[in-house]
Scaffold this active site. Sequence first.
Site, mmCIF file in Angstrom:
data_model
loop_
_atom_site.group_PDB
_atom_site.id
_atom_site.type_symbol
_atom_site.label_atom_id
_atom_site.label_comp_id
_atom_site.label_asym_id
_atom_site.label_seq_id
_atom_site.Cartn_x
_atom_site.Cartn_y
_atom_site.Cartn_z
ATOM 1 N N ASP A 170 30.753 65.038 118.406
ATOM 2 C CA ASP A 170 29.825 65.796 117.580
ATOM 3 C C ASP A 170 29.640 67.217 118.083
ATOM 4 O OD1 ASP A 170 28.615 65.196 115.162
ATOM 5 O OD2 ASP A 170 26.612 65.144 116.045
ATOM 6 N N GLU A 229 27.982 64.875 129.384
ATOM 7 C CA GLU A 229 28.645 63.568 129.295
ATOM 8 C C GLU A 229 30.101 63.777 129.721
ATOM 9 O OE1 GLU A 229 26.112 61.863 125.481
ATOM 10 O OE2 GLU A 229 27.913 63.062 125.140
ATOM 11 N N CYS A 276 53.453 33.700 110.213
ATOM 12 C CA CYS A 276 53.758 34.574 111.341
ATOM 13 C C CYS A 276 53.976 36.019 110.931
ATOM 14 C CB CYS A 276 54.971 34.071 112.107
ATOM 15 S SG CYS A 276 56.515 34.139 111.170
ATOM 16 N N LYS A 319 21.862 64.564 113.635
ATOM 17 C CA LYS A 319 22.152 64.234 115.035
ATOM 18 C C LYS A 319 23.032 62.983 115.158
ATOM 19 C CE LYS A 319 17.805 66.459 116.232
ATOM 20 N NZ LYS A 319 16.444 66.294 116.757
ATOM 21 N N LYS A 320 22.648 62.061 116.041
ATOM 22 C CA LYS A 320 23.504 60.909 116.325
ATOM 23 C C LYS A 320 23.628 59.986 115.117
ATOM 24 C CE LYS A 320 24.047 56.889 119.360
ATOM 25 N NZ LYS A 320 23.478 56.103 120.476
ATOM 26 N N CYS A 376 58.609 28.595 111.489
ATOM 27 C CA CYS A 376 57.280 28.027 111.260
ATOM 28 C C CYS A 376 57.371 26.665 110.587
ATOM 29 C CB CYS A 376 56.436 28.990 110.422
ATOM 30 S SG CYS A 376 56.057 30.546 111.261
ATOM 31 N N ASP A 436 17.921 53.663 116.173
ATOM 32 C CA ASP A 436 18.288 52.264 116.363
ATOM 33 C C ASP A 436 17.184 51.322 115.884
ATOM 34 O OD1 ASP A 436 16.608 53.188 118.295
ATOM 35 O OD2 ASP A 436 17.838 52.594 120.001
#
EC number: 2.4.1.12
Length: 1004
Positions: free
Chosen positions: A392, A363, A42, A533-534, A69, A787
Amino acid sequence: MEASAGLVAGSHNRNELVVIRRDGDPGPKPLRQPNGQVCQICGDDVGLAPGGEPFVACNECAFPVCRDCYEYERREGTQNCPQCKTRYKRLKGCARVPGDEEEDGVDDLENEFNWDGNESQYGAESLHGHMTYGRGGDLNGVQQPFQLNPNVPLLTNGQMVDDIPPEQHALVPSFMGGGGKRIHPLPYADPSLPVQPRSMDPSKDLAAYGYGSVAWKERMESWKQKQERMHQMRNDAGGDDGGDDDLPLMDEARQPLSRKIPIPSSQINPYRMIIIIRLVVLGFFFHYRVMHPVNDAFALWLISVICEIWFAMSWILDQFPKWFPIERETYLDRLSLRFDKEGQPSQLAPIDFFVSTVDPLKEPPLVTANTVLSILAVDYPVDKVSCYVSDDGAAMLTFEALSETSEFAKKWVPFCKRFNIEPRAPEWYFQQKIDYLKDKVAASFVGERRAMKREYEEFKVRINALVAKAQKVPEEGWTMQDGTPWPGNNVRDHPGMIQVFLGQSGGLDCEGNELPRLVYVSREKRPGYNHHKKAGAMNALVRVSAVLTNAPYLLNLDCDHYINNSKAIKEAMCFMMDPLLGKKVCYVQFPQRFDGIDRHDRYANRNVVFFDINMKGLDGIQGPIYVGTGCVFRRQALYGYDAPKSKKPPSRTCNCWPKWCFCCCCCGNRKHKKKTTKPKSEKKKRLLFFKKEENQSPAYTLGEIDEGAPGAENEKAGIVNQQKLEKKFGQSSVFVTSTLLENGGTLKSASPASLLKEAIHVISCGYEDKTDWGKEIGWIYGSVTEDILTGFKMHCHGWRSIYCIPKRPAFKGSAPLNLSDRLHQVLRWALGSIEIFFSNHCPLWYGYGGGLKFLERFSYINSIVYPWTSIPLLAYCTLPAICLLTGKFITPELNNVASLWFMSLFICIFATSILEMRWSGVGIDNWWRNEQFWVIGGVSSHLFAVFQGLLKVIAGVDTSFTVTSKGGDDEEFSELYTFKWTTLLIPPTTLLLLNFIGCGLDCN
C-alpha cells in the site's frame, strides 16, 4: 496467469495500461493445448486404446478415465465407475482381479457386444459430450433439448405416474449392437437405431434420477448385509486378507473432521457457581453502599458509587460470554483420507493468502520476505495455494525485495518439503536453539542445511543492500532495470500495479516442481479519494484474487506474522470442509502468538487472558471475534450473504383421513392464499442477494443472459439482476460473475491478458464508488480496527466462527518491546473501539433481529465500551490520595454485616480468577501481568483514545494512523529497557506521584 508477463501498471479511469518486462525476458510462452480427453481423476490425457481409438474404461457412460487410473481403481479401489457406479469390466491386456470370474467367463471385449452401426458417426458427439465433465461449464454453451424416443418402451407404458413426465422416468437404455468393439452413450436418441432397453438397477438408477427415497430402506438393508458379510469374511480369514485392510480406513474417512472438547464439569461447574454467588453478593453490596451514604464526604461517596456500578456492569459484559467455554480437536488423518489420498489428485479446496504491508522502513522487507517464504512452503497442494502481497506504499524496495524472495523460494521450498522442517520461515528456523538433527535420518541433511544457511545469508545480504540503497531517494525518483521510471514514485498519486512473480508457467523450483503463485499488488491511488487505509487494501486484494484465482477460502496475515505450523491450513480445513459444520462457518480464527518477548512479558504482549480465556468462551456461543490476522475466511461470507439456514424436516402426514377432509382443508387454504398471492411478474422481479440457500448456485452467469440462451423469457429480470449486482459489487462483469461461484474457480475461456486487465480495473481508486464495498461487503470501513467490524457484520448475518488452537502454534509474529510502542498500539485499538461506538454499526443498537446471539452481543458491546472505563478508573485511582489528603473517606464506619459483604465480595473476586485460571490453564504470572497492564493502559492509552474519539466526532479532528514498528536491533530484547517518553505516560505518572504524596503526608 503468466509469471513472465512482467509488471502490469495502469489506471482504468484514465484508460492506461503498460506492461514493463525485465531485461532478457522473451515474453510469455504460448499455452499448451490439450490433444485429447482429460482424465477426471488425475488430470492427464486419457490416451488411446491399442486399436488407435480413444480409451474408454466404462462402457455404460464413457466417463473419461485414463488406463492407469482404471487399473488402479480395479486393483485398489471400489472397482466401480465414479459416475454411473457400474462395475468396471476387464479390458484386453489387463490383469485379473477378484470378481472377474463372475463375468460369465468372458476375458476380453472382442465378442461381448455386436454393434451393427457405424461407430464413427457417434464417437465425436460422445467425446464432445464428456470432454467437460466435472469442470466448469462453458459460458457460451447451449444445452441440447431432450428428445424422447418413441420406440423405447417406458416402464409405465407411456402413462403418467405421480405427475412425472415420461421423459423423466428412470429408464437408462444400453445401446447394443454388433460389429464394434467400443460402445459410447449417445448425446441424443436416434429412432433409426435399434435399441434394447436393459432392466433398471435400483441401486444406481433410482438414486440417480431422484427416486432414492423409494428404495432407501432396501438399499440400506443391502448395504448393512454386505458390510456384515465383509466383516465376517475378514474375521474368518483371521485378518490376513489384504483386501479388507481398507475397511477401517473407509470407516475412519466417514468420521467427523473435528470435535468439541467441553471443559470437565469438575472445573466448570464450581466456576459457574461462584459467578452466581458473586452476583448475589454484588446485589447486597450495592444495597448497603446506596443505603448508607457518607454525609460529610457526599461528593467522594457519590463518585465512588458511580465508579463501582460501572465496574460491575463492565464485569458482567466481560464475564457472561465466558459461560460456555469449549476446546476443539481436529483429525488431520481423516481429512487426508477424505480429500487428500496419497496417489490421487487432491480434493482440498484452494486458498488465497493475503499479506499486507505499507512502509518498508517500519516493516522491514526481510520480515515480509520470511512471511512470504513460509506461505510458499506450506504443507498444502501447490496448485491450490496463491499468495498476494499488498504494497500500500507503492515502494520499489518492497517490489525488488519480493523479486529476490521469489528467486530464493526456488531453493528454500524444496528444502523445507524434502526434510519436513518447522518453522518454514528461514530467519526463525536458523535461530532455533534446538537439536536440529533430531528425527532427521537423511544422511544428506547436515550438508544441505549448511548449504541452505549460506544461501540464506547471501539472500539477507542482498535484501539489506536494497534497504541501504533505499535510504536515499534520487531526486528524479526510482527507475527500473530497463530505465523505465518506477510507477509508484509518487506515493499519493500512482497507477495500480500487478506483477505475477511465480505462477503456472514460471514457478518451478530448482528440482523442476511447480511453486505456488506469488502476486505483487499495489492499488491505484489518486488525490481526492478516500482509500480507507488497511481495510481498503484488503478489499482490493479480495477483488484481485477473485479475478485471477478466486479460491473459495482466504487467509490474511500481517507482514510480520509467519506460518509457524505448516499444517495450519489443513487444521482450518477440518472445520471449513466438514460436511456437517463447514457450511455455516464464516472464518476460523487462530490465536496470536509472538516471538522475541522477554520471559516475564512485563507489558502483557502475549494477551494470554484474552486468547486463552475470553476466546474459548466465545467459541462456545457463536465463535470468536476476528482479531485482524491469522484468520481463514470463507469468501462468500465476505460478500455479505446470510449464513445458510438449516432445513426443517418435512412434517409427516397421515393417510388415514378421508379424502374429503383434505379437500376441505385444501379449499380453505386456497381461499386464504388467494388474498396474499402476488402476481407472477412480481415474483420474477424479486431478487434476493443476502438470503442464500444451502447448495444454491446461479442458473446462468451474466454472459448467458441474452436472447438465444435458455431463460431468454426472463431477460428483463436478468437485466435487473445484473444491474443490482453491479451496483452491489462494482462495474466489473468478470468479478461479479466470480461472486456467483460458491466453490470458486475462474472463467476458463478468459485469457491471462484479459484477466490482468480486469484486475487493474478492480483495484482502481474509483471502483468502490456507489457500491456496497466497506458497508456490507468485504472489510467494513469506519474504524481503524476494521477487524472487529468485519467479524461483527458476519455474525449479524447468522454465520458462526471457530477458534482453532493447534498444539504447535499456527502463526507467530513480533510484538513491541518497549513501553512507548506498546502504549501506542493499545491507543490505536482503543481509538478504533471509540469510532465503532459512534458509528452506525455500534453493537448497542445495530443488528437486532438478525443472527447475532445474545451473549455474543455482550462480547461485542464489551469490545467497544472498555475504553470508557478509563474515566471511572482514573477517578477511582485518584480517590485514595484525596481521602488521605482531606481525611474524609468514601465509606462510613463498617458494622459486622457490612464487613461480611465486603469480605465476601473480595473472596468471590479472587475465587473467580483462580477457578478461571484452573479451567483455562493460564498461569498466575500471566494473569497478574494482564491485571497490571489493564490499569496502566486504562489510565493512559484508553483515556487518550476517548478524548481523541470525541474530538473526531464533535470537532472533526482526525488522527493519523501510525504503523507499529516491526523491526528492532539484532540484539535480543535490545529495546526492552529503552525508555522513550510519550505524552501517554503523563496520567499514570501523575497518579503515581499523587498517591505517593498522599501516603507520605498521612504517615507524617
